[in-house]
Motif scaffolding. Structure first.
Motif, short mmCIF file in Angstrom:
data_model
loop_
_atom_site.label_atom_id
_atom_site.label_comp_id
_atom_site.label_asym_id
_atom_site.label_seq_id
_atom_site.Cartn_x
_atom_site.Cartn_y
_atom_site.Cartn_z
N SER A 64 0.85 -1.20 0.00
CA SER A 64 0.00 0.00 0.00
C SER A 64 0.88 1.25 0.00
O SER A 64 2.03 1.21 0.44
N ARG A 97 -7.28 -1.04 -4.30
CA ARG A 97 -7.45 -2.38 -3.76
C ARG A 97 -8.93 -2.76 -3.81
O ARG A 97 -9.79 -1.94 -3.50
N THR A 98 -9.21 -3.98 -4.20
CA THR A 98 -10.61 -4.43 -4.30
C THR A 98 -11.24 -4.57 -2.92
O THR A 98 -12.44 -4.35 -2.77
N ASP A 99 -10.44 -4.91 -1.91
CA ASP A 99 -10.98 -5.09 -0.56
C ASP A 99 -11.14 -3.77 0.19
O ASP A 99 -11.82 -3.72 1.21
N ASP A 100 -10.50 -2.70 -0.31
CA ASP A 100 -10.60 -1.39 0.34
C ASP A 100 -10.36 -0.32 -0.72
O ASP A 100 -9.21 0.00 -1.03
N GLU A 101 -11.42 0.23 -1.27
CA GLU A 101 -11.32 1.22 -2.35
C GLU A 101 -10.55 2.47 -1.95
O GLU A 101 -10.05 3.20 -2.80
#
Length: 159
Positions: A64, A97-101
């Motif tokens: 990240s 990230r797909t799990d946390d836009e």
């Protein structure tokens, strides 16, 4: 009536002599090392900060922006332009990230991964230029990390 200045302390602590300043020794060493990196990184078409970003990504391909900034001890405002230039150069890509836009993951492109092989000579050349034994190298890193932690307030309680 003129008086003579007081005698400097017997230890460098409190001294105003340039040669007694640890900060100047660090500054001079940093400039010398960075100057030694320049021609090596020019051959890779990288700046020193870009090289540091790639070092982290070669170690850990997906990270990240926040974790990358923490690893490099850089603020997002400093890191963002570096990432944009590396992305424009085709060396990395930024993806939501797909799990946390709200979070952006940084990943190497094939070109960024391939650059690792060409960069393998850099640490060897710098190590040769520094001329330290493995023990001196380890001691220098340990002391510099301790100094960084102490000065930034992470190494000991602030008074």
């Amino acid at each position: 009536m003129r008086t003579t200045p007081p005698e400097p302390p017997s230890s460098p602590q409190g001294s105003l002599l340039l040669d007694d300043q640890l900060c100047f020794a660090l500054y001079a060493a940093s400039r010398a090392v960075t100057a030694r990196y320049r021609p090596l990184l020019d051959a890779l078409d990288l700046t020193y900060p870009q090289y540091l970003v790639l070092l982290v990504l070669w170690e850990r391909d997906s990270i990240s922006v926040r974790d990358l900034g923490a690893a490099l001890q850089l603020e997002s405002s400093t890191l963002s332009p570096l990432l944009k230039r590396l992305e424009a150069g085709g060396l990395l890509r930024r993806e939501r990230r797909t799990d946390d836009e709200r979070s952006v993951a940084i990943r190497l492109t094939d070109a960024g991964a391939a650059l690792r092989d060409r960069a393998a000579e850099v640490p060897l050349a710098i190590g040769d230029a520094m001329g330290l034994t493995p023990e001196q190298d380890a001691t220098a890193k340990q002391l510099l990390r301790l100094l960084t932690a102490n000065v930034s307030g992470r190494g000991r309680a602030q008074g």
